[in-house]
Design a protein around this motif. Sequence first.
Motif, PDB file in Angstrom:
ATOM      1  N   PHE A 163       0.824  -1.202   0.000  1.00  0.00           N
ATOM      2  CA  PHE A 163       0.000   0.000   0.000  1.00  0.00           C
ATOM      3  C   PHE A 163       0.862   1.258   0.000  1.00  0.00           C
ATOM      4  N   PHE A 164       1.940   1.254   0.786  1.00  0.00           N
ATOM      5  CA  PHE A 164       2.782   2.446   0.897  1.00  0.00           C
ATOM      6  C   PHE A 164       3.824   2.549  -0.219  1.00  0.00           C
ATOM      7  N   GLN A 165       3.898   1.544  -1.092  1.00  0.00           N
ATOM      8  CA  GLN A 165       4.804   1.645  -2.240  1.00  0.00           C
ATOM      9  C   GLN A 165       4.413   2.812  -3.143  1.00  0.00           C
ATOM     10  N   ASN A 166       3.118   3.095  -3.226  1.00  0.00           N
ATOM     11  CA  ASN A 166       2.617   4.179  -4.077  1.00  0.00           C
ATOM     12  C   ASN A 166       2.406   5.477  -3.308  1.00  0.00           C
ATOM     13  N   ALA A 167       2.882   5.543  -2.091  1.00  0.00           N
ATOM     14  CA  ALA A 167       2.612   6.713  -1.250  1.00  0.00           C
ATOM     15  C   ALA A 167       3.381   7.932  -1.738  1.00  0.00           C
ATOM     16  N   ASP A 168       2.745   9.070  -1.593  1.00  0.00           N
ATOM     17  CA  ASP A 168       3.417  10.347  -1.806  1.00  0.00           C
ATOM     18  C   ASP A 168       4.239  10.638  -0.547  1.00  0.00           C
ATOM     19  N   PRO A 169       5.492  11.046  -0.685  1.00  0.00           N
ATOM     20  CA  PRO A 169       6.296  11.350   0.515  1.00  0.00           C
ATOM     21  C   PRO A 169       5.643  12.387   1.427  1.00  0.00           C
ATOM     22  N   LYS A 170       4.750  13.180   0.863  1.00  0.00           N
ATOM     23  CA  LYS A 170       4.090  14.203   1.666  1.00  0.00           C
ATOM     24  C   LYS A 170       2.867  13.659   2.399  1.00  0.00           C
ATOM     25  N   ASP A 171       2.450  12.447   2.103  1.00  0.00           N
ATOM     26  CA  ASP A 171       1.248  11.898   2.734  1.00  0.00           C
ATOM     27  C   ASP A 171       1.384  11.874   4.253  1.00  0.00           C
ATOM     28  N   GLU A 172       0.264  12.091   4.903  1.00  0.00           N
ATOM     29  CA  GLU A 172       0.177  11.926   6.358  1.00  0.00           C
ATOM     30  C   GLU A 172      -0.551  10.611   6.615  1.00  0.00           C
ATOM     31  N   TYR A 173      -0.076   9.814   7.549  1.00  0.00           N
ATOM     32  CA  TYR A 173      -0.721   8.538   7.788  1.00  0.00           C
ATOM     33  C   TYR A 173      -0.610   8.157   9.260  1.00  0.00           C
ATOM     34  N   PHE A 174      -1.482   7.284   9.675  1.00  0.00           N
ATOM     35  CA  PHE A 174      -1.352   6.611  10.954  1.00  0.00           C
ATOM     36  C   PHE A 174      -2.000   5.241  10.831  1.00  0.00           C
ATOM     37  N   VAL A 175      -1.583   4.329  11.709  1.00  0.00           N
ATOM     38  CA  VAL A 175      -2.035   2.940  11.656  1.00  0.00           C
ATOM     39  C   VAL A 175      -2.722   2.596  12.966  1.00  0.00           C
ATOM     40  N   ILE A 176      -3.887   1.982  12.849  1.00  0.00           N
ATOM     41  CA  ILE A 176      -4.655   1.528  14.013  1.00  0.00           C
ATOM     42  C   ILE A 176      -4.814   0.013  13.915  1.00  0.00           C
ATOM     43  N   ALA A 177      -4.435  -0.703  14.958  1.00  0.00           N
ATOM     44  CA  ALA A 177      -4.677  -2.147  15.040  1.00  0.00           C
ATOM     45  C   ALA A 177      -5.867  -2.363  15.972  1.00  0.00           C
ATOM     46  N   PHE A 178      -6.693  -3.342  15.642  1.00  0.00           N
ATOM     47  CA  PHE A 178      -7.862  -3.567  16.495  1.00  0.00           C
ATOM     48  C   PHE A 178      -8.141  -5.055  16.664  1.00  0.00           C
ATOM     49  N   SER A 179      -8.486  -5.398  17.880  1.00  0.00           N
ATOM     50  CA  SER A 179      -9.035  -6.711  18.205  1.00  0.00           C
ATOM     51  C   SER A 179     -10.248  -6.449  19.096  1.00  0.00           C
ATOM     52  N   HIS A 180     -10.099  -6.644  20.428  1.00  0.00           N
ATOM     53  CA  HIS A 180     -11.228  -6.322  21.311  1.00  0.00           C
ATOM     54  C   HIS A 180     -11.415  -4.819  21.472  1.00  0.00           C
ATOM     55  N   ARG A 181     -10.385  -4.046  21.109  1.00  0.00           N
ATOM     56  CA  ARG A 181     -10.480  -2.594  21.110  1.00  0.00           C
ATOM     57  C   ARG A 181      -9.468  -2.051  20.106  1.00  0.00           C
ATOM     58  N   PRO A 182      -9.681  -0.844  19.571  1.00  0.00           N
ATOM     59  CA  PRO A 182      -8.709  -0.259  18.642  1.00  0.00           C
ATOM     60  C   PRO A 182      -7.612   0.474  19.400  1.00  0.00           C
ATOM     61  N   ARG A 183      -6.408   0.494  18.832  1.00  0.00           N
ATOM     62  CA  ARG A 183      -5.306   1.226  19.454  1.00  0.00           C
ATOM     63  C   ARG A 183      -4.387   1.767  18.364  1.00  0.00           C
TER      64      ARG A 183
END
Length: 360
Positions: A163-183
């Motif tokens: 997914f990030f292979q095509n990312a613009d270097p200027k992109d803003e991103y964050f990652v959330i993992a979730f199971s019983h709750r998101p974090r």
Amino acid sequence: MSFRRYIRIPIWVPPMKIDSLELMKTALRPFVLCGLALFAVALTSGQSAEDVHIVPRSTPTGTPVISVPDMVPADGSGAIYAHTSPFRVNVDLVLVPVTVTDAMQRPVMKLSRHDFSLYEDEKPQDIRYFSAEPEPISIAVLLDVSKSMANKLETERAAVREFFQNADPKDEYFVIAFSHRPRLVASSTQSIDELEEKLTTIESGGPTAMLDAVYLAQSQLRSARYNRKAILLITDGGDNASRFTLREIKDLAQESDVQIYAIGLFETFFFNTLEEKMGKKWLREITDSTGGRTVTIDSQFKLPGAAAEISREMRNEYILGYRRSRGVPNSWRKIRVQVNSSAGEHPLRASYKRGYLAAE
């Protein structure tokens, strides 16, 4: 309140002298008085064993209402530029982001203004603004790490890399993992290499709170750096632990200017839970209302390719603008976009937000 039924409980008292009985009465008097006091409280409350009050599931406080903000011309002259919000409405102007794909789900670019027809409440609109210039995006990536995804974590990490292979270097991103709750597990303050390393430390397990993860991502994106905002959700579609309901998340998604994409992994098994069976329907209901879409796959090994496909699609988008007519305040306006071109014998598919709330 009167009582017509009594319960008599026989009590055997051993023979004793009168003074012993008096002594027992004196000793038991405090306990009797205490019991009578408690009985009186119960009578005044008027609640019997049948007066059972069920406390509903609590809804988190502070739920933000994300409305469509007003658009301000870039230089005050009335000219509208591409770096304004991808879906904003002011008194006169509506900007609609549109993604066009062919029969192979590949983004189609190089279309012109004349290749589109635009309708509001089935009335044709004059396309007064058109742009196809790529822009940086604020992106939330949501990763299902529940028990049902235990044997797919490595493939899920590979999908994030693609997914990030095509990312613009200027992109803003964050990652959330979730199971019983998101974090929240990573943000754009970290490099992609640091992100990938952090993902290797995540362990799977527990139920799935997918809807809560979408809510957290929407909340985080309210303070995003860029006007273009998107969510990528990777999951097997089940939800059995969220505090939010599907209706609440659909309403929130519909009112926001965030496009939601999902990759639904639905491998064929003989035994699936009800949540997994409903997963595909849930994902499509959430994504389609935002102008995004759901890609369904039947093998975990197709995850990286699907992530790369959506990444390209996010970054190849048209913006159409038109001036709307006045109408009933706070009414829902339906939008329809038609692509007049085709790819050979196959028609092109347009993904876009299907309407907006017109706040007069």
